[in-house]
Design an enzyme around this catalytic site. Sequence first.
Site, PDB file in Angstrom:
ATOM      1  N   ARG A  21       6.868  -7.087   8.666  1.00 24.16           N
ATOM      2  CA  ARG A  21       6.576  -6.843   7.252  1.00 24.16           C
ATOM      3  C   ARG A  21       5.115  -6.924   6.826  1.00 24.16           C
ATOM      4  N   THR A  53      10.001  -1.915  -0.506  1.00 26.83           N
ATOM      5  CA  THR A  53       8.734  -2.428  -1.042  1.00 26.83           C
ATOM      6  C   THR A  53       8.237  -1.537  -2.172  1.00 26.83           C
ATOM      7  N   SER A  95       0.035   2.002   4.589  1.00 26.82           N
ATOM      8  CA  SER A  95      -0.084   1.417   5.934  1.00 26.82           C
ATOM      9  C   SER A  95       1.115   1.892   6.747  1.00 26.82           C
ATOM     10  N   TYR A 102       3.209  -0.019   8.158  1.00 22.52           N
ATOM     11  CA  TYR A 102       4.346  -0.812   7.677  1.00 22.52           C
ATOM     12  C   TYR A 102       4.990  -0.159   6.457  1.00 22.52           C
ATOM     13  N   HIS A 103       4.166   0.167   5.457  1.00 26.97           N
ATOM     14  CA  HIS A 103       4.740   0.756   4.241  1.00 26.97           C
ATOM     15  C   HIS A 103       5.384   2.114   4.555  1.00 26.97           C
ATOM     16  N   LYS A 151       8.983   1.858   5.493  1.00 25.47           N
ATOM     17  CA  LYS A 151       9.894   1.659   4.357  1.00 25.47           C
ATOM     18  C   LYS A 151      10.211   2.997   3.676  1.00 25.47           C
ATOM     19  N   VAL A 179       5.795 -11.311  -2.814  1.00 23.88           N
ATOM     20  CA  VAL A 179       6.507 -12.561  -3.077  1.00 23.88           C
ATOM     21  C   VAL A 179       5.521 -13.721  -2.950  1.00 23.88           C
ATOM     22  N   ASN A 207      -0.447 -16.738  -2.602  1.00 27.17           N
ATOM     23  CA  ASN A 207      -0.306 -17.949  -1.768  1.00 27.17           C
ATOM     24  C   ASN A 207      -1.590 -18.213  -0.982  1.00 27.17           C
ATOM     25  N   TYR A 227     -10.722  -8.930  -2.085  1.00 28.75           N
ATOM     26  CA  TYR A 227     -11.130  -7.727  -1.347  1.00 28.75           C
ATOM     27  C   TYR A 227     -11.634  -6.676  -2.336  1.00 28.75           C
ATOM     28  N   ARG A 266      -9.141  -2.811   3.755  1.00 33.12           N
ATOM     29  CA  ARG A 266      -8.068  -1.821   3.652  1.00 33.12           C
ATOM     30  C   ARG A 266      -8.542  -0.524   3.004  1.00 33.12           C
TER      31      ARG A 266
HETATM   32  P1  NAD Z   1       9.266 -12.489   7.712  1.00 33.19           P
HETATM   33  O1  NAD Z   1       8.420 -11.916   8.790  1.00 33.19           O
HETATM   34  O2  NAD Z   1       9.018 -13.881   7.278  1.00 33.19           O
HETATM   35  O3  NAD Z   1      10.815 -12.388   8.133  1.00 33.19           O
HETATM   36  C1  NAD Z   1      11.375 -11.316   8.851  1.00 33.19           C
HETATM   37  C2  NAD Z   1      12.399 -11.891   9.811  1.00 33.19           C
HETATM   38  O4  NAD Z   1      13.028 -10.829  10.536  1.00 33.19           O
HETATM   39  C3  NAD Z   1      11.734 -12.804  10.872  1.00 33.19           C
HETATM   40  O5  NAD Z   1      12.376 -14.055  10.904  1.00 33.19           O
HETATM   41  C4  NAD Z   1      11.872 -12.035  12.179  1.00 33.19           C
HETATM   42  O6  NAD Z   1      12.024 -12.886  13.291  1.00 33.19           O
HETATM   43  C5  NAD Z   1      13.109 -11.178  11.911  1.00 33.19           C
HETATM   44  N1  NAD Z   1      13.154  -9.923  12.679  1.00 33.19           N
HETATM   45  C6  NAD Z   1      12.191  -8.951  12.714  1.00 33.19           C
HETATM   46  N2  NAD Z   1      12.582  -7.957  13.532  1.00 33.19           N
HETATM   47  C7  NAD Z   1      13.819  -8.293  14.004  1.00 33.19           C
HETATM   48  C8  NAD Z   1      14.734  -7.660  14.882  1.00 33.19           C
HETATM   49  N3  NAD Z   1      14.452  -6.506  15.483  1.00 33.19           N
HETATM   50  N4  NAD Z   1      15.920  -8.277  15.133  1.00 33.19           N
HETATM   51  C9  NAD Z   1      16.222  -9.467  14.543  1.00 33.19           C
HETATM   52  N5  NAD Z   1      15.383 -10.115  13.717  1.00 33.19           N
HETATM   53  C10 NAD Z   1      14.187  -9.527  13.451  1.00 33.19           C
HETATM   54  O7  NAD Z   1       9.192 -11.491   6.466  1.00 33.19           O
HETATM   55  P2  NAD Z   1       9.640 -11.725   4.956  1.00 33.19           P
HETATM   56  O8  NAD Z   1       8.436 -11.989   4.165  1.00 33.19           O
HETATM   57  O9  NAD Z   1      10.784 -12.648   4.898  1.00 33.19           O
HETATM   58  O10 NAD Z   1      10.137 -10.267   4.577  1.00 33.19           O
HETATM   59  C11 NAD Z   1      11.501  -9.906   4.740  1.00 33.19           C
HETATM   60  C12 NAD Z   1      11.716  -8.489   4.255  1.00 33.19           C
HETATM   61  O11 NAD Z   1      11.358  -8.401   2.870  1.00 33.19           O
HETATM   62  C13 NAD Z   1      10.871  -7.469   5.003  1.00 33.19           C
HETATM   63  O12 NAD Z   1      11.651  -6.328   5.295  1.00 33.19           O
HETATM   64  C14 NAD Z   1       9.772  -7.145   4.051  1.00 33.19           C
HETATM   65  O13 NAD Z   1       9.337  -5.827   4.223  1.00 33.19           O
HETATM   66  C15 NAD Z   1      10.426  -7.353   2.690  1.00 33.19           C
HETATM   67  N6  NAD Z   1       9.434  -7.720   1.661  1.00 33.19           N
HETATM   68  C16 NAD Z   1       8.696  -8.872   1.788  1.00 33.19           C
HETATM   69  C17 NAD Z   1       7.747  -9.185   0.814  1.00 33.19           C
HETATM   70  C18 NAD Z   1       6.873 -10.405   0.898  1.00 33.19           C
HETATM   71  O14 NAD Z   1       5.962 -10.556   0.058  1.00 33.19           O
HETATM   72  N7  NAD Z   1       7.090 -11.323   1.848  1.00 33.19           N
HETATM   73  C19 NAD Z   1       7.579  -8.327  -0.275  1.00 33.19           C
HETATM   74  C20 NAD Z   1       8.343  -7.163  -0.366  1.00 33.19           C
HETATM   75  C21 NAD Z   1       9.272  -6.866   0.616  1.00 33.19           C
HETATM   76  N1  USQ Z   2      -5.955  -8.959  -1.157  1.00 33.53           N
HETATM   77  C1  USQ Z   2      -7.163  -9.542  -1.512  1.00 33.53           C
HETATM   78  N2  USQ Z   2      -7.541 -10.664  -0.851  1.00 33.53           N
HETATM   79  C2  USQ Z   2      -6.784 -11.255   0.117  1.00 33.53           C
HETATM   80  C3  USQ Z   2      -5.544 -10.658   0.453  1.00 33.53           C
HETATM   81  C4  USQ Z   2      -5.173  -9.503  -0.196  1.00 33.53           C
HETATM   82  O1  USQ Z   2      -7.881  -9.062  -2.387  1.00 33.53           O
HETATM   83  O2  USQ Z   2      -7.189 -12.278   0.656  1.00 33.53           O
HETATM   84  C5  USQ Z   2      -5.494  -7.745  -1.865  1.00 33.53           C
HETATM   85  C6  USQ Z   2      -5.186  -6.572  -0.961  1.00 33.53           C
HETATM   86  O3  USQ Z   2      -6.326  -5.794  -0.703  1.00 33.53           O
HETATM   87  C7  USQ Z   2      -4.121  -5.839  -1.773  1.00 33.53           C
HETATM   88  C8  USQ Z   2      -3.423  -6.939  -2.557  1.00 33.53           C
HETATM   89  O4  USQ Z   2      -4.284  -8.075  -2.506  1.00 33.53           O
HETATM   90  O5  USQ Z   2      -4.736  -4.989  -2.687  1.00 33.53           O
HETATM   91  C9  USQ Z   2      -2.074  -7.327  -1.997  1.00 33.53           C
HETATM   92  O6  USQ Z   2      -2.174  -7.687  -0.629  1.00 33.53           O
HETATM   93  P1  USQ Z   2      -1.066  -8.614   0.061  1.00 33.53           P
HETATM   94  O7  USQ Z   2      -1.496  -8.888   1.459  1.00 33.53           O
HETATM   95  O8  USQ Z   2      -0.751  -9.768  -0.822  1.00 33.53           O
HETATM   96  O9  USQ Z   2       0.236  -7.685  -0.002  1.00 33.53           O
HETATM   97  P2  USQ Z   2       0.641  -6.364   0.799  1.00 33.53           P
HETATM   98  O10 USQ Z   2      -0.209  -6.095   1.959  1.00 33.53           O
HETATM   99  O11 USQ Z   2       0.794  -5.266  -0.205  1.00 33.53           O
HETATM  100  O12 USQ Z   2       2.080  -6.733   1.378  1.00 33.53           O
HETATM  101  C10 USQ Z   2       2.970  -7.693   0.805  1.00 33.53           C
HETATM  102  C11 USQ Z   2       4.014  -8.023   1.861  1.00 33.53           C
HETATM  103  C12 USQ Z   2       4.827  -6.768   2.178  1.00 33.53           C
HETATM  104  C13 USQ Z   2       5.390  -6.197   0.888  1.00 33.53           C
HETATM  105  C14 USQ Z   2       4.311  -5.944  -0.156  1.00 33.53           C
HETATM  106  C15 USQ Z   2       4.891  -5.599  -1.509  1.00 33.53           C
HETATM  107  O13 USQ Z   2       3.387  -8.514   3.053  1.00 33.53           O
HETATM  108  O14 USQ Z   2       5.890  -7.108   3.069  1.00 33.53           O
HETATM  109  O15 USQ Z   2       6.060  -4.991   1.167  1.00 33.53           O
HETATM  110  O16 USQ Z   2       3.569  -7.173  -0.351  1.00 33.53           O
HETATM  111  S1  USQ Z   2       3.866  -4.503  -2.441  1.00 33.53           S
HETATM  112  O17 USQ Z   2       2.460  -4.980  -2.351  1.00 33.53           O
HETATM  113  O18 USQ Z   2       4.322  -4.532  -3.807  1.00 33.53           O
HETATM  114  O19 USQ Z   2       3.968  -3.197  -1.831  1.00 33.53           O
END
Ligand code: NAD
Ligand code: USQ
Length: 381
Positions: free
Chosen positions: A100, A144, A183, A185-186, A189, A215, A244, A259, A326
């Site tokens: 993610r 996302t 990215s 990653y995105h 999705k 989150v 965070n 950034y 980025r």
């Molecule tokens: P995380 O990396 O903490 O958790 C993902 C979990 O999935 C991990 O425990 C990992 O071991 C497991 N995993 C990954 N690939 C796997 C596989 N092939 N088989 C079994 N397990 C697997 O991430 P998170 O922050 O908990 O995010 C969870 C989901 O929510 C992601 O899909 C992410 O895109 C989405 N999301 C997260 C945020 C955020 O800010 N954290 C924001 C928006 C969306």
């Molecule tokens: N940023 C800073 N300083 C930092 C870290 C980040 O300015 O130290 C900026 C980044 O350039 C970006 C923004 O803060 O513009 C958000 O970055 P982020 O790392 O907090 O979030 P992002 O990379 O977008 O990804 C996170 C999660 C991803 C989820 C996404 C939701 O890791 O799993 O999909 O948030 S969203 O951003 O709404 O698409």
Amino acid sequence: MKIIVLGGDGFCGWPTSLKLAGAGHQVTIVDNLSRRGIDLALSSGSLTEIASVHDRIAAARQHVGDVCHENTDIAKDHAALRDLIAGVMPDAVIQFAEQRAAPYSMIGDSERRYTVDNNITGTHNLCSALVDIKPDTHLVHLGTMGVYGYSREFGKIPEGYLDIEIKSTRQDTQILYPANPGSIYHMTKCLDQLLFQFYNKNWGLRVTDLHQGIVWGVETDETRLDPRLINRFDYDGVFGTVLNRFISQAVNDVPLTVYGTGGQSRAFIHIADSARCLQLAVENPPEPGERPRIFNQVSEVRSVRNLADMLADQWGAGIRYVTNPRKELPENELEVENAGLQSLGFKPTLLNNRLIEDVRFIADATRKNFNADNVLSSPRW
Ligand code: NAD
Ligand code: USQ
């Protein structure tokens, strides 16, 4: 309900699993612990010392409810995933199990390929297994806000579908919002959305896709019940998310790493709201035959600069404007619809001092785990 939580050992999946078990559901966590492996490979990891999955499950069963764990790679071991689904016969499956982090997906060739292989194959294996084994299962996926890009090009961002008028026929219709990932990653999705569209059209698979914002926060009511239940807290430049990170930086006397100009606006949601939204989505499935239901899982929009200024004012934290690693819009406005989850009973919690203090308290208690070398560790793209 019987619920499988794929990725239930992760930052969002763990509190959600506890929330669902606490509400009386039977929860099977499926997680290959790959994220714990990536922590070791990157020499980063959680500020909080998270318990082993074995200890987590023991504590969850003691304090919360019916939770178990299966160690299965859903991308690589399709047969095991099918056996699991056939064994549990779930009412709902929540799909958190994807790589993610945008920065991780942009490190290089192997991380790009891993992110695509893991995320797309895992999600596709799930769809394919469900239509054969239990086609009425409700699939809830974590998408996302990043699938939309972050602009007002088409006005306020709707929930998945854009109202358009076909110029040649003057007909009104709705299309999946044009994908605009920033990215690899995105991008995965965005591709997930097409998988859902096809599996829904052809087999009637019931899907809720939650386009979640960033989150923040660490703990929920359930993770506080026992130290073994504590959630992870990422702060590094690869997996740590912005608010965070800023809180952990302020506590450790590191200037906040804005950034670029910090004019990037993003949608945010607290971890407790995230788990609550998952519960609402699971307990209120879409009607059979409904197109993939898309909700924006967000509480409010803030700019990066606004967050940094807020912490600087409150705690006297310094701010360091660093060259943005980025490729993204340097400044953007963002307005997001979130009526769908609210119609199910979601009441968004807005950023407030008490919740920020909760995170500061944890960051303070875990100072010894903060490694300043991990702060500016993002790759450039
Ligand atoms: P995380 O990396 O903490 O958790 C993902 C979990 O999935 C991990 O425990 C990992 O071991 C497991 N995993 C990954 N690939 C796997 C596989 N092939 N088989 C079994 N397990 C697997 O991430 P998170 O922050 O908990 O995010 C969870 C989901 O929510 C992601 O899909 C992410 O895109 C989405 N999301 C997260 C945020 C955020 O800010 N954290 C924001 C928006 C969306
Ligand atoms: N940023 C800073 N300083 C930092 C870290 C980040 O300015 O130290 C900026 C980044 O350039 C970006 C923004 O803060 O513009 C958000 O970055 P982020 O790392 O907090 O979030 P992002 O990379 O977008 O990804 C996170 C999660 C991803 C989820 C996404 C939701 O890791 O799993 O999909 O948030 S969203 O951003 O709404 O698409």
